[in-house]
Design a protein around this motif. Sequence first.
Motif, PDB file in Angstrom:
ATOM      1  N   ASN A 197       0.804  -1.227   0.000  1.00  0.00           N
ATOM      2  CA  ASN A 197       0.000   0.000   0.000  1.00  0.00           C
ATOM      3  C   ASN A 197       0.833   1.272   0.000  1.00  0.00           C
ATOM      4  OD1 ASN A 197      -3.005  -0.977   0.558  1.00  0.00           O
ATOM      5  ND2 ASN A 197      -1.647  -2.255   1.809  1.00  0.00           N
ATOM      6  N   TYR A 219       3.384   2.446   1.936  1.00  0.00           N
ATOM      7  CA  TYR A 219       3.652   3.122   3.204  1.00  0.00           C
ATOM      8  C   TYR A 219       4.998   2.657   3.752  1.00  0.00           C
ATOM      9  CZ  TYR A 219      -1.192   4.759   3.421  1.00  0.00           C
ATOM     10  OH  TYR A 219      -2.390   5.370   3.158  1.00  0.00           O
ATOM     11  N   GLU A 222      -4.322   3.267  11.239  1.00  0.00           N
ATOM     12  CA  GLU A 222      -4.614   4.682  11.061  1.00  0.00           C
ATOM     13  C   GLU A 222      -3.324   5.415  10.718  1.00  0.00           C
ATOM     14  OE1 GLU A 222      -6.010   5.735  14.868  1.00  0.00           O
ATOM     15  OE2 GLU A 222      -7.832   4.517  14.801  1.00  0.00           O
ATOM     16  N   ASN A 223      -3.474   6.651  10.194  1.00  0.00           N
ATOM     17  CA  ASN A 223      -2.300   7.497  10.039  1.00  0.00           C
ATOM     18  C   ASN A 223      -2.104   8.315  11.311  1.00  0.00           C
ATOM     19  OD1 ASN A 223      -4.140   9.612   9.960  1.00  0.00           O
ATOM     20  ND2 ASN A 223      -4.038   9.857   7.732  1.00  0.00           N
ATOM     21  N   LEU A 240       2.365   5.430  11.176  1.00  0.00           N
ATOM     22  CA  LEU A 240       1.200   4.541  11.220  1.00  0.00           C
ATOM     23  C   LEU A 240       0.848   4.198  12.667  1.00  0.00           C
ATOM     24  CD1 LEU A 240       2.129   2.051   8.359  1.00  0.00           C
ATOM     25  CD2 LEU A 240       0.638   4.049   8.209  1.00  0.00           C
ATOM     26  N   LEU A 261      -6.897   4.083   7.675  1.00  0.00           N
ATOM     27  CA  LEU A 261      -6.345   3.662   6.392  1.00  0.00           C
ATOM     28  C   LEU A 261      -6.856   2.285   5.981  1.00  0.00           C
ATOM     29  CD1 LEU A 261      -2.618   4.742   6.953  1.00  0.00           C
ATOM     30  CD2 LEU A 261      -4.464   6.055   5.878  1.00  0.00           C
TER      31      LEU A 261
END
Length: 849
Positions: free
Chosen positions: A297, A299, A566-567, A306, A573
């Motif tokens: 994804n 990241y 989540e961010n 994260l 996310l």
Amino acid sequence: MSRLCAFVRPWLGKGLHHLRHPTRRGILIAIGALPAALVLYVIVLIPFTPGIGDIRKARVDQPARILSADGKLLAEFKPSNREWVPLSQISPHMVDALISTEDHRFYEHHGIDFKRTAGAALHTFSGDRQGGSTITQQLARNLYPDEIGRAPTLTRKIKEAITAFKIEAVYSKPQILETYLNTVPFLYNAFGIEMAARTYFGVSADQLTVLQAATLTGMLKGNAYYNPVINPERALARRNTVLAQMVKYGKLTDAQDATLSKKPLRLDFERQTEPPGPAPHFAQQLRKWLIAWADRNDYNIYSDGLVVRTTIDSRLQAMATAALKQQANQLQGSANGVWSGRNGCTVGNDLFKTFMRETPDYKSARDGGASDEDALKKLAADRTFMRALCKDKTTVQAGFLAIDPRSGQIKAWVGSRDFAGEPFDHVQQARRQPGSTFKAFVYGAAFAAGAKPSDTIVDQAVEMPLEGGEIWRPNDDVPPSNKPMSLRDALAFSRNRITAQVMQAVGPDKVARLARAMGVRDSELKPVPSLALGTSPVTLKEMVSAYSTIANDGEYMEPRMVTRIENSKGDVLAEFASASPERALSASADRTLLDTMRDVVNRGTGASIRSRFGIRADVAGKTGTTQDNADGWFILMDPQLVAGAWVGFDDGRVTLQTEGARSALPIVGDFFSRALRARIVDPRARFDTEVQPGAFETFRDRLKTWMDGLFASKTPAVAPRAPAHAPASRAAGPVVAPAPEPAEVPPSSGVAQAGAAAASGASAAASGASAAAVPPDIARMFGQPPVLGASSSAGASAPPPAHQDQAPQQAPYPPQEPMLAPTPTPDDSAGGNSAGAQYTPPTPQPQGN
């Protein structure tokens, strides 16, 4: 081709002539072409340097934060031992020392100091090599070592310069300083100024003095060469050079320099280790999963901030860790007693002598020409070697896992006694023989085929031919009674001979398929008769997952670790719902199995769950012990939580002095008693084990009722017969104290050649026991012809061993009134295997996935 050569040859000749006899015009053209070529080369290299987007991500070092289900921090995934601190929390002495020494025109240039670069080049050409990199260029190397490289080439310098210009376009000067000071390495796995200050001086970055800042700045020229720990003289001289630079650029006075340069280094050195956190083995497995997810994804788990919300309950995790450590420490005391003295970790112990021969030290001595005896004597004289080897081989290890069977969420995960001393994970990495815990799949397959807990099999000597002419003879801790025993009793008291006969009736292939469907999906299961007693190695995670299927009405739920990602701003996310349930065992067969396994803790091998730990909740479970007590297992099922533990040694040749009910059970019992007292697990929760009749059973019962009514006037009155679909669960009644648990016998696999076993076979035949008798009722259910010598009477169940106080067979549970005082557990260490040639299945060593 000849025409092309004729055309090229004159031009080539002219070119060679100009090279040999250059003209003034040619020289000027060549000189003018060099900058153009250099510019073209720079343009070509630009795509091979980090982009602006990468630079923006790299500046903010925000590691992924791993949170428990109740919001507690479990771990932070950092690329190294680093803690980011803002520039405002860094001592100004450090900034002054850095700029004065490394880049005194830092606030004047835009990434490259051309004046300093030219000066460094002249010095290099004259033989005095100097560096001309600015702080920004050094930062580019620190952030992108792979993209830029470290080789002293023109290409590397150009890439470094291009990246420095990009950094200056994105960052402000204070941001560049902050990023540099938080990313620069300082040896001993300390990255950034905060960890360096703690490592070398035992202070935070904002507390650094002038001398300390000068020492750390001096290391930047060469960490190893100016290492203040092993090269204090060089570090001191370099520190004074930094002080002189600070005087030169107005950061110190001459008087201050004269005083400070005479002082010693005064280190307070201590290596910095990253705290393991409350669930280190879980975090270790999660890191692998998260890296794969982040790669898919786009990241970065080390810099994108994260926030990973996991399924772990921090309270249950703490309880599991405490219970495991307490029991493992007690077992370690017993192990130390066994392995001390003349027959312990000495050359007098044949097993330990084998361990010595397997070490590199022994092999090195033999390669040097020493005999076996001399090599062993030399090693035995080395106390350090002997202590280290003894500790390595005789350290008790354990693993624990708890899963919510309703969702597959992992609630607690303890992979070893101490992550720092033993990072190997005994939950997911170690594969060990599960012993009698595997019997649940044998009886589950039998109930799925139509067997009932009240069906009986004769407790008799069993001989099963294997490939190669061998014979398998499973044994128990008591001689065969040659009386029928119900399947309920056989599972409760973990009877190997009965289980082997059930396995023969059901078939190893069906049992292996059921085990895989229920959750044993990664390990290989060999479909052989001894599989019934758990001879195929599996992981603790697989077994707890499979027992969760039993607790979940026969539906498999894939274990999961994460609920949401989540961010850093809290935006979701990704969310991870529970996997769709997969039917592994019919609900009716599963409920029958679950009800039967209640008896294991009510009156069987796991009875100390009731008597010792006072657990009154509706639970079911199974103990497990392998050959020579090499592995101890216990798994307990509650409607809301399934927990299992394994205890043993990393080397399976080292064995425990106690069986699973005394080694692994106390971990699970302690954990569950804590969880129930804290009301994290509801003590009032009950399994639904009511077996609903199918359409065929309903029609059959109605037809029978009609037939009975039709012929009632012609038939003498008889006592009513229980319907075939009678509920598996029992009605509540008076409370009876649980009986002490009987001994669990490891899955001894007695094997001998057919000729050697003749006498034993004749003896069994003389006593009226058939070699592989199956009750006629169960044989018909499995589609097999009945075997003579087996009884199907439901009421003639063989009693437990004479040394036990047997509770009534139909003792109800859960109890509705206070239990009686716990009954002491009898010593069951005397239980053994029958005489004769024995075959011990090899116990595999722990191995990775």
